[in-house]
Write a protein that holds these residues in place. Structure first.
Motif, PDB file in Angstrom:
ATOM      1  N   LEU A  63      29.572   4.998 -35.188  1.00  0.00           N
ATOM      2  CA  LEU A  63      30.984   5.352 -35.258  1.00  0.00           C
ATOM      3  C   LEU A  63      31.158   6.545 -36.186  1.00  0.00           C
ATOM      4  O   LEU A  63      30.380   6.745 -37.107  1.00  0.00           O
ATOM      5  CB  LEU A  63      31.785   4.162 -35.793  1.00  0.00           C
ATOM      6  CG  LEU A  63      31.834   2.941 -34.886  1.00  0.00           C
ATOM      7  CD1 LEU A  63      32.510   1.784 -35.615  1.00  0.00           C
ATOM      8  CD2 LEU A  63      32.585   3.261 -33.612  1.00  0.00           C
ATOM      9  N   ALA A  65      32.312   8.780 -39.172  1.00  0.00           N
ATOM     10  CA  ALA A  65      32.640   8.434 -40.565  1.00  0.00           C
ATOM     11  C   ALA A  65      33.450   9.571 -41.148  1.00  0.00           C
ATOM     12  O   ALA A  65      33.031  10.725 -41.052  1.00  0.00           O
ATOM     13  CB  ALA A  65      31.367   8.213 -41.357  1.00  0.00           C
ATOM     14  N   SER A  67      36.216   6.576 -40.243  1.00  0.00           N
ATOM     15  CA  SER A  67      36.889   6.175 -39.004  1.00  0.00           C
ATOM     16  C   SER A  67      38.325   6.646 -39.041  1.00  0.00           C
ATOM     17  O   SER A  67      38.983   6.575 -40.047  1.00  0.00           O
ATOM     18  CB  SER A  67      36.916   4.670 -38.822  1.00  0.00           C
ATOM     19  OG  SER A  67      35.814   4.058 -39.334  1.00  0.00           O
ATOM     20  N   ARG A  68      38.781   7.109 -37.869  1.00  0.00           N
ATOM     21  CA  ARG A  68      40.151   7.598 -37.797  1.00  0.00           C
ATOM     22  C   ARG A  68      41.045   6.627 -37.044  1.00  0.00           C
ATOM     23  O   ARG A  68      42.252   6.679 -37.183  1.00  0.00           O
ATOM     24  CB  ARG A  68      40.168   8.960 -37.109  1.00  0.00           C
ATOM     25  CG  ARG A  68      39.387  10.035 -37.870  1.00  0.00           C
ATOM     26  CD  ARG A  68      39.529  11.375 -37.192  1.00  0.00           C
ATOM     27  NE  ARG A  68      39.360  11.272 -35.753  1.00  0.00           N
ATOM     28  CZ  ARG A  68      38.296  11.680 -35.082  1.00  0.00           C
ATOM     29  NH1 ARG A  68      37.299  12.230 -35.714  1.00  0.00           N
ATOM     30  NH2 ARG A  68      38.240  11.564 -33.786  1.00  0.00           N
ATOM     31  N   GLY A  69      40.511   5.791 -36.192  1.00  0.00           N
ATOM     32  CA  GLY A  69      41.331   4.860 -35.428  1.00  0.00           C
ATOM     33  C   GLY A  69      41.938   5.488 -34.196  1.00  0.00           C
ATOM     34  O   GLY A  69      42.872   4.944 -33.613  1.00  0.00           O
TER      35      GLY A  69
END
Length: 83
Positions: A63, A65, A67-69
């Protein structure tokens, strides 16, 4: 006590017979519940022994890094076009 049975003697015997029959009825009910539980446990173990069709990917991507969503709809051909 030797001799013919009187009506008084038959009352306790009838009560003992009724208690015995009631006890057998309860044992029958318990045995039915044990049998049902055994069948449910067997079905549960059958479910637990099923190999899942979904497996982990051979080379998973990390994922981002941090994380932004963000959620993206690209690459999903079954999605309808936006309104």
């Amino acid at each position: 006590m030797p001799g013919p049975n009187s009506g008084i003697d038959s009352v306790p015997k009838s009560m003992y017979a009724a208690f015995a029959v009631a006890g057998l009825g309860q044992l029958s009910k318990i045995w039915g519940e044990v049998s049902a539980t055994s069948g449910a446990a067997e079905r549960l173990f059958d479910i637990l022994n099923v190999e899942p069709e979904i497996t982990a990917p051979a080379s998973p991507r990390a994922l981002p890094a941090p994380s932004r969503g963000d959620v993206s709809e690209t690459g999903l051909p079954w999605l309808a076009t936006p309104h």
